[in-house]
Design a protein around this motif. Structure first.
Motif, PDB file in Angstrom:
ATOM      1  N   ARG A  52       0.836  -1.212   0.000  1.00 45.83           N
ATOM      2  CA  ARG A  52       0.000   0.000   0.000  1.00 45.83           C
ATOM      3  C   ARG A  52       0.857   1.242   0.000  1.00 45.83           C
ATOM      4  O   ARG A  52       0.605   2.200  -0.724  1.00 45.83           O
ATOM      5  CB  ARG A  52      -0.895   0.018   1.252  1.00 45.83           C
ATOM      6  CG  ARG A  52      -2.126  -0.802   1.088  1.00 45.83           C
ATOM      7  CD  ARG A  52      -3.320  -0.122   1.788  1.00 45.83           C
ATOM      8  NE  ARG A  52      -4.471  -1.005   1.691  1.00 45.83           N
ATOM      9  CZ  ARG A  52      -4.860  -1.798   2.664  1.00 45.83           C
ATOM     10  NH1 ARG A  52      -4.215  -1.799   3.813  1.00 45.83           N
ATOM     11  NH2 ARG A  52      -5.896  -2.581   2.506  1.00 45.83           N
ATOM     12  N   ALA A  53       1.877   1.227   0.874  1.00 47.53           N
ATOM     13  CA  ALA A  53       2.768   2.383   0.964  1.00 47.53           C
ATOM     14  C   ALA A  53       3.486   2.594  -0.363  1.00 47.53           C
ATOM     15  O   ALA A  53       3.631   3.718  -0.833  1.00 47.53           O
ATOM     16  CB  ALA A  53       3.768   2.182   2.089  1.00 47.53           C
ATOM     17  N   ALA A  56       1.055   4.087  -2.786  1.00 45.48           N
ATOM     18  CA  ALA A  56       0.811   5.485  -2.440  1.00 45.48           C
ATOM     19  C   ALA A  56       1.986   6.351  -2.874  1.00 45.48           C
ATOM     20  O   ALA A  56       1.802   7.438  -3.413  1.00 45.48           O
ATOM     21  CB  ALA A  56       0.590   5.629  -0.935  1.00 45.48           C
ATOM     22  N   TYR A  57       3.199   5.831  -2.679  1.00 43.17           N
ATOM     23  CA  TYR A  57       4.379   6.601  -3.063  1.00 43.17           C
ATOM     24  C   TYR A  57       4.444   6.761  -4.581  1.00 43.17           C
ATOM     25  O   TYR A  57       4.674   7.851  -5.099  1.00 43.17           O
ATOM     26  CB  TYR A  57       5.646   5.922  -2.548  1.00 43.17           C
ATOM     27  CG  TYR A  57       6.913   6.515  -3.109  1.00 43.17           C
ATOM     28  CD1 TYR A  57       7.317   7.791  -2.730  1.00 43.17           C
ATOM     29  CD2 TYR A  57       7.687   5.821  -4.041  1.00 43.17           C
ATOM     30  CE1 TYR A  57       8.451   8.357  -3.261  1.00 43.17           C
ATOM     31  CE2 TYR A  57       8.830   6.385  -4.576  1.00 43.17           C
ATOM     32  CZ  TYR A  57       9.214   7.654  -4.176  1.00 43.17           C
ATOM     33  OH  TYR A  57      10.336   8.219  -4.717  1.00 43.17           O
ATOM     34  N   GLN A  60       1.947   9.256  -6.058  1.00 44.93           N
ATOM     35  CA  GLN A  60       1.970  10.643  -5.573  1.00 44.93           C
ATOM     36  C   GLN A  60       2.286  11.607  -6.710  1.00 44.93           C
ATOM     37  O   GLN A  60       3.178  11.322  -7.511  1.00 44.93           O
ATOM     38  CB  GLN A  60       3.068  10.806  -4.518  1.00 44.93           C
ATOM     39  CG  GLN A  60       2.726  10.301  -3.161  1.00 44.93           C
ATOM     40  CD  GLN A  60       1.718  11.149  -2.446  1.00 44.93           C
ATOM     41  OE1 GLN A  60       1.813  12.369  -2.430  1.00 44.93           O
ATOM     42  NE2 GLN A  60       0.735  10.518  -1.846  1.00 44.93           N
ATOM     43  N   PRO A  61       1.614  12.749  -6.744  1.00 47.01           N
ATOM     44  CA  PRO A  61       1.982  13.761  -7.747  1.00 47.01           C
ATOM     45  C   PRO A  61       3.462  14.133  -7.661  1.00 47.01           C
ATOM     46  O   PRO A  61       4.118  14.349  -8.675  1.00 47.01           O
ATOM     47  CB  PRO A  61       1.121  14.964  -7.386  1.00 47.01           C
ATOM     48  CG  PRO A  61       0.011  14.443  -6.569  1.00 47.01           C
ATOM     49  CD  PRO A  61       0.491  13.190  -5.908  1.00 47.01           C
ATOM     50  N   SER A  62       4.005  14.164  -6.444  1.00 49.83           N
ATOM     51  CA  SER A  62       5.406  14.559  -6.282  1.00 49.83           C
ATOM     52  C   SER A  62       6.341  13.509  -6.878  1.00 49.83           C
ATOM     53  O   SER A  62       7.501  13.803  -7.166  1.00 49.83           O
ATOM     54  CB  SER A  62       5.734  14.774  -4.805  1.00 49.83           C
ATOM     55  OG  SER A  62       5.407  13.634  -4.056  1.00 49.83           O
ATOM     56  N   GLU A  65       5.416  13.864 -11.146  1.00 52.93           N
ATOM     57  CA  GLU A  65       5.798  15.097 -11.837  1.00 52.93           C
ATOM     58  C   GLU A  65       7.202  15.055 -12.454  1.00 52.93           C
ATOM     59  O   GLU A  65       7.361  15.363 -13.643  1.00 52.93           O
ATOM     60  CB  GLU A  65       5.660  16.308 -10.910  1.00 52.93           C
ATOM     61  CG  GLU A  65       5.762  17.604 -11.682  1.00 52.93           C
ATOM     62  CD  GLU A  65       5.704  18.841 -10.806  1.00 52.93           C
ATOM     63  OE1 GLU A  65       5.864  18.731  -9.592  1.00 52.93           O
ATOM     64  OE2 GLU A  65       5.519  19.921 -11.375  1.00 52.93           O
ATOM     65  N   ALA A  82      -5.534  27.547 -20.905  1.00 51.80           N
ATOM     66  CA  ALA A  82      -6.944  27.852 -20.642  1.00 51.80           C
ATOM     67  C   ALA A  82      -7.742  27.973 -21.933  1.00 51.80           C
ATOM     68  O   ALA A  82      -8.912  27.608 -22.005  1.00 51.80           O
ATOM     69  CB  ALA A  82      -7.053  29.130 -19.830  1.00 51.80           C
TER      70      ALA A  82
ATOM     71  N   PRO B  87      -4.109   8.564  -0.319  1.00 54.15           N
ATOM     72  CA  PRO B  87      -3.442   8.498   0.985  1.00 54.15           C
ATOM     73  C   PRO B  87      -2.415   9.616   1.191  1.00 54.15           C
ATOM     74  O   PRO B  87      -1.657   9.945   0.280  1.00 54.15           O
ATOM     75  CB  PRO B  87      -2.761   7.129   0.960  1.00 54.15           C
ATOM     76  CG  PRO B  87      -2.638   6.772  -0.465  1.00 54.15           C
ATOM     77  CD  PRO B  87      -3.759   7.446  -1.199  1.00 54.15           C
ATOM     78  N   LEU B  90       0.124   6.857   6.070  1.00 50.53           N
ATOM     79  CA  LEU B  90      -0.362   5.526   6.406  1.00 50.53           C
ATOM     80  C   LEU B  90       0.668   4.773   7.238  1.00 50.53           C
ATOM     81  O   LEU B  90       1.802   5.195   7.378  1.00 50.53           O
ATOM     82  CB  LEU B  90      -0.754   4.734   5.148  1.00 50.53           C
ATOM     83  CG  LEU B  90      -0.051   5.004   3.820  1.00 50.53           C
ATOM     84  CD1 LEU B  90       1.248   4.260   3.812  1.00 50.53           C
ATOM     85  CD2 LEU B  90      -0.926   4.552   2.692  1.00 50.53           C
ATOM     86  N   PRO B 170       3.787   9.207   2.171  1.00 44.94           N
ATOM     87  CA  PRO B 170       4.254   8.955   0.803  1.00 44.94           C
ATOM     88  C   PRO B 170       4.583  10.233   0.041  1.00 44.94           C
ATOM     89  O   PRO B 170       5.420  10.212  -0.852  1.00 44.94           O
ATOM     90  CB  PRO B 170       3.105   8.188   0.156  1.00 44.94           C
ATOM     91  CG  PRO B 170       1.916   8.461   1.004  1.00 44.94           C
ATOM     92  CD  PRO B 170       2.423   8.711   2.380  1.00 44.94           C
ATOM     93  N   ASP B 174       5.437  17.345   0.791  1.00 40.61           N
ATOM     94  CA  ASP B 174       4.318  18.045   0.146  1.00 40.61           C
ATOM     95  C   ASP B 174       3.325  18.665   1.126  1.00 40.61           C
ATOM     96  O   ASP B 174       2.837  19.759   0.908  1.00 40.61           O
ATOM     97  CB  ASP B 174       3.563  17.092  -0.792  1.00 40.61           C
ATOM     98  CG  ASP B 174       3.985  17.288  -2.242  1.00 40.61           C
ATOM     99  OD1 ASP B 174       4.915  18.075  -2.466  1.00 40.61           O
ATOM    100  OD2 ASP B 174       3.388  16.656  -3.120  1.00 40.61           O
ATOM    101  N   HIS B 221      -0.074  19.607  -3.916  1.00 39.69           N
ATOM    102  CA  HIS B 221       1.202  19.442  -4.608  1.00 39.69           C
ATOM    103  C   HIS B 221       1.483  20.635  -5.534  1.00 39.69           C
ATOM    104  O   HIS B 221       2.612  21.122  -5.577  1.00 39.69           O
ATOM    105  CB  HIS B 221       1.224  18.145  -5.411  1.00 39.69           C
ATOM    106  CG  HIS B 221       2.449  18.023  -6.255  1.00 39.69           C
ATOM    107  ND1 HIS B 221       3.691  17.751  -5.709  1.00 39.69           N
ATOM    108  CD2 HIS B 221       2.656  18.202  -7.574  1.00 39.69           C
ATOM    109  CE1 HIS B 221       4.591  17.754  -6.677  1.00 39.69           C
ATOM    110  NE2 HIS B 221       3.992  18.023  -7.816  1.00 39.69           N
ATOM    111  N   TYR B 472      -9.719  32.503 -15.883  1.00 42.87           N
ATOM    112  CA  TYR B 472     -10.353  31.989 -14.658  1.00 42.87           C
ATOM    113  C   TYR B 472     -10.935  33.124 -13.815  1.00 42.87           C
ATOM    114  O   TYR B 472     -11.227  32.929 -12.641  1.00 42.87           O
ATOM    115  CB  TYR B 472      -9.352  31.156 -13.857  1.00 42.87           C
ATOM    116  CG  TYR B 472      -8.890  29.952 -14.651  1.00 42.87           C
ATOM    117  CD1 TYR B 472      -9.773  28.913 -14.922  1.00 42.87           C
ATOM    118  CD2 TYR B 472      -7.606  29.868 -15.161  1.00 42.87           C
ATOM    119  CE1 TYR B 472      -9.378  27.819 -15.675  1.00 42.87           C
ATOM    120  CE2 TYR B 472      -7.205  28.771 -15.913  1.00 42.87           C
ATOM    121  CZ  TYR B 472      -8.100  27.759 -16.170  1.00 42.87           C
ATOM    122  OH  TYR B 472      -7.726  26.680 -16.914  1.00 42.87           O
ATOM    123  N   PRO B 552     -12.629  27.726 -17.958  1.00 39.02           N
ATOM    124  CA  PRO B 552     -12.189  29.070 -18.324  1.00 39.02           C
ATOM    125  C   PRO B 552     -13.303  29.829 -19.045  1.00 39.02           C
ATOM    126  O   PRO B 552     -14.150  29.234 -19.719  1.00 39.02           O
ATOM    127  CB  PRO B 552     -11.012  28.833 -19.267  1.00 39.02           C
ATOM    128  CG  PRO B 552     -10.761  27.377 -19.273  1.00 39.02           C
ATOM    129  CD  PRO B 552     -11.938  26.688 -18.722  1.00 39.02           C
TER     130      PRO B 552
END
Lengths: 127, 568
Positions: A52-53, A56-57, A60-62, A65, A82, B87, B90, B170, B174, B221, B472, B552
């Motif tokens: 799970r961890a 989740a890692y 992550q967006p971090s 990206e 836009a 999450p 955790l 995780p 952030d 984030h 926006y 937009p």
């Protein structure tokens, strides 16, 4: 009378003794199994929590990206601006262009008992 | 006992009619009583055995020592998830090594073998730990599964593992200030983790499996990434931002830089890593004019059509307050806002009355503690009575320090038809918000504030932001405050703030960004808030608005519809 009773009691005792003995060992075996299963569950839970961890890692967006940035050029990715957003109502309906002449000819042919589309299909199947 | 009792013989002499018992009968009686005695003893023995059996059946055996340790240590914390169920924090189970010294047969062998596998444990330490009669001692907490395998391979008696839960974040840094940290025993020591311990876990209520927060991980984030970018872009010493939903008061994202990695709680204690959004109070400069304008327009003492003379500075004794973007002429109310005129704002506040102004600050909760669920908060210090000069400087945000979250809540209320909602980190529905909402300004005044904010974005000091977040319908107010060092303002060190709301045709989110000591990005750019805090706010809005489902809008008639009827 007393003797038969004694004999019966004696055999009952022997049976009971054997029974308790078997039961005791059965219980021990089951207890061992239970501990083994419990350990297995604990192990599986540990693995699950680690997975799970991990998930989740990785989601992550971090984490994602930098990967996106790395492959931006090769995948030709661009941040949507836009101006590029639109709504479904902005899309015009398909223009009504029915080829009347061709349709009339088809319907007349069908009325006359000739099915040009069916014939074409049959030709394809034969080939 | 074959001879008859002598007393019996005596009695038989006195009463001849009583029959004598024969020897056989006496023996028979004796045998019977012996049998009954034996039966009695046996019944008693069996009763004791039965009793003990029942007792054993009822009594639950006490847990062995290692199990007791287990149940205390693996007390799981609920997982923290964002509003979409992603999450944020955790539990991972990690094996911890313990020993039962009383069960160790050969201490020397155990010390040597353990040291060979775990070199970080010195032989002296191991010997001291393993020598003795204790039932339980820790050797090493939270090992990797690979290490566990190695130790098990040693096959040492009296050494075993217990699974402990370890908190894992995780997302790394952030959402660090928001989530907080836990200690080695999995107890929350800061942020939401601490709040959970106090309000949820240390109560009789059932422990939940997971706790949902109001924040959106993607927004969080984006906020973090953009602020981090601003730190390098403007070589700032700190940057922070908070985005709240104006309709519910939910915090969607909260970031304060420099921050720390909650997976390594010690990093949180380094200098300068406070949560600037809730635990830092700052002079937010001209962003505070929004508050003054909202209150004055709501009171009816000032109308949007009024004009104020900003030709000369305002004199208080030996001080003269003048304008930064000086126009030196008579200005209309929207012009005062757009040019961020200090002089005009002072006149506007004076027309309203300094005591009314002070009362309005109280109504907006600026002098109240933050209603947020984080333990790290700071109260603003606002004097209970304003002198003329304090009221004058406060009207344009000088000499008055509040937290950025106070400001965000105020902006949210101003654009949300004047309904003030205490900020929260937990999900809140619009129905719940409607119950606790408090009217602070009238919907008409709220419409005027929306117009002013949008006007400032199109023509005023917030144009940089508007260019970036075009579409926006954002609006905002800049604030550039000189920093105070050794009791005086230093002109080359700024604390810049930006308060924004979007989309202003139907306000949904309020954003406050602060940047501490930003430098010019390049020689052509400026160092006032519009150049840095404003641009960061623009980039944040541009990035998060699509995530938040805001379409937009480039139709200019929408902007026209925001202009009050009297000004069209």
């Amino acid at each position: 009378m007393i003797r038969t009773l004694n004999v019966i009691l004696f055999f009952t005792s022997v049976l009971a003794l054997a029974g308790v003995y078997v039961l005791k060992y059965q219980t021990e075996t089951i207890a061992d199994e239970k501990v083994a299963i419990q350990r297995d569950i604990a192990q599986q839970n540990t693995n699950l929590s680690v997975l799970r961890a991990d998930w989740a890692y990785l989601s992550q967006p971090s984490h994602i990206e930098p990967i996106v940035i790395r492959h931006e050029d090769s995948l030709e990715l661009k941040v949507i601006s836009a101006k590029q957003y639109g709504s479904i109502t902005d899309i015009p309906m398909r223009p009504q262009q029915v080829n009347d002449e061709a349709l009339t000819r088809l319907l007349e042919a069908l009325d006359a008992g000739v099915d040009p589309i069916g014939d074409k299909l049959n030709e394809l199947i034969v080939q | 006992m074959s001879v008859a009792d002598p007393t019996m013989t005596d009695l038989s002499g006195a009463h001849p009619e009583i029959a004598l018992e024969g020897g056989r009968k006496a023996r028979k009686n004796l045998t019977r009583s012996r049998i009954w005695f034996s039966v009695g003893v046996l019944v008693l023995v069996f009763a004791v055995i039965c009793g003990r059996l029942i007792q054993l059946g009822i009594e639950r055996p006490a847990d062995p020592e290692y199990l007791r340790a287990n149940s205390e240590l693996t007390l799981a914390r609920p997982a923290l998830v964002d509003r979409n169920g992603e999450p944020l924090a955790l539990d991972i189970e990690a094996p911890s090594l313990y020993a039962e010294p009383k069960n160790i047969i050969d201490i020397d062998e155990a010390v040597e073998k353990l040291h060979s596998v775990l070199p970080q444990l010195s032989t002296d330490f191991l010997r001291q730990r393993l020598d003795g009669d204790e039932g339980f001692v820790w050797l090493e907490r939270e090992l990797s599964p690979a290490m566990q395998e190695k130790v098990l391979q040693l096959g040492l008696p009296g050494v075993d593992f217990v699974n402990e839960t370890k908190r894992y974040y995780p997302g790394g840094s952030d959402a660090s200030h928001l989530l907080g940290t836990v200690n080695i025993d999995n107890q929350g020591i800061s942020g939401i983790e601490r709040y959970l311990d106090r309000k949820v876990l240390n109560t009789d209520a059932e422990r939940p499996d997971q706790v949902q927060l109001s924040i959106d991980l993607r927004v969080q984030h984006a906020l973090h990434a953009e602020l981090e970018d601003s730190m390098t872009r403007y070589q700032a010493i700190a940057a922070a931002g908070v985005l709240i939903n104006v309709k519910t008061g939910e915090v969607m994202g909260l970031v304060s830089l420099p921050d720390f990695d909650p997976n390594e709680p010690a990093t949180a204690l380094e200098e300068g890593r406070i949560n600037r959004i809730t635990a830092g109070t700052f002079e937010l400069g001209s962003t505070f004019k929004t508050v003054t304008f909202a209150g004055a327009l709501d009171s009816g003492a000032v109308h949007i059509t009024d004009r104020f003379d900003a030709t000369h500075g305002v004199r208080f004794g030996r001080f003269v307050i003048d304008d930064f973007h000086g126009q030196h002429r008579v200005l209309s109310v929207p012009e005062i806002f757009k040019y961020s005129s200090n002089v005009g704002t002072i006149h506007l506040m004076q027309a309203w009355g300094k005591d009314n102004y002070r009362a309005f600050l109280h109504r907006m909760g600026f002098d109240e503690p933050l209603p947020i669920e984080l333990p790290e908060t700071k109260r603003s210090t606002i004097p209970s009575d304003f002198s003329e000069i304090v009221a004058a400087t406060a009207s344009f945000g000088h000499g008055i320090s509040v937290t950025p979250l106070h400001m965000a809540s105020a902006i949210a209320a101003f654009v949300n038809d004047g309904v003030y909602l205490p900020a929260t980190l937990f999900p809140r529905s619009t129905e719940e918000a409607a119950e606790i909402g408090r009217h602070v300004i009238s919907p008409e005044a709220s419409a005027l504030v929306r117009y002013l904010l949008r006007l400032n974005a199109m023509e005023g000091t917030a144009t940089h932001m508007n260019r970036i977040a075009d579409g926006y319908l954002p609006g905002g107010k800049t604030g550039t405050a000189e920093k105070v060092e050794n009791g005086r303002y230093v002109s080359n060190k700024n604390f810049n703030a930006f308060a924004a709301a979007f989309p202003l045709d139907n306000p949904q989110y309020a954003l406050v960004v602060v940047i501490d000591e930003p430098k010019r990005e390049n020689p052509q750019s400026g160092d006032t808030a519009g150049w840095n805090a404003g641009e960061v706010a623009g980039r944040i809005i541009k990035r998060v608005a699509p995530m938040l489902g805001i379409a937009p809008e480039f139709d200019e008639s929408v902007d026209q519809s925001l202009v009050p009827a009297v000004l069209r």
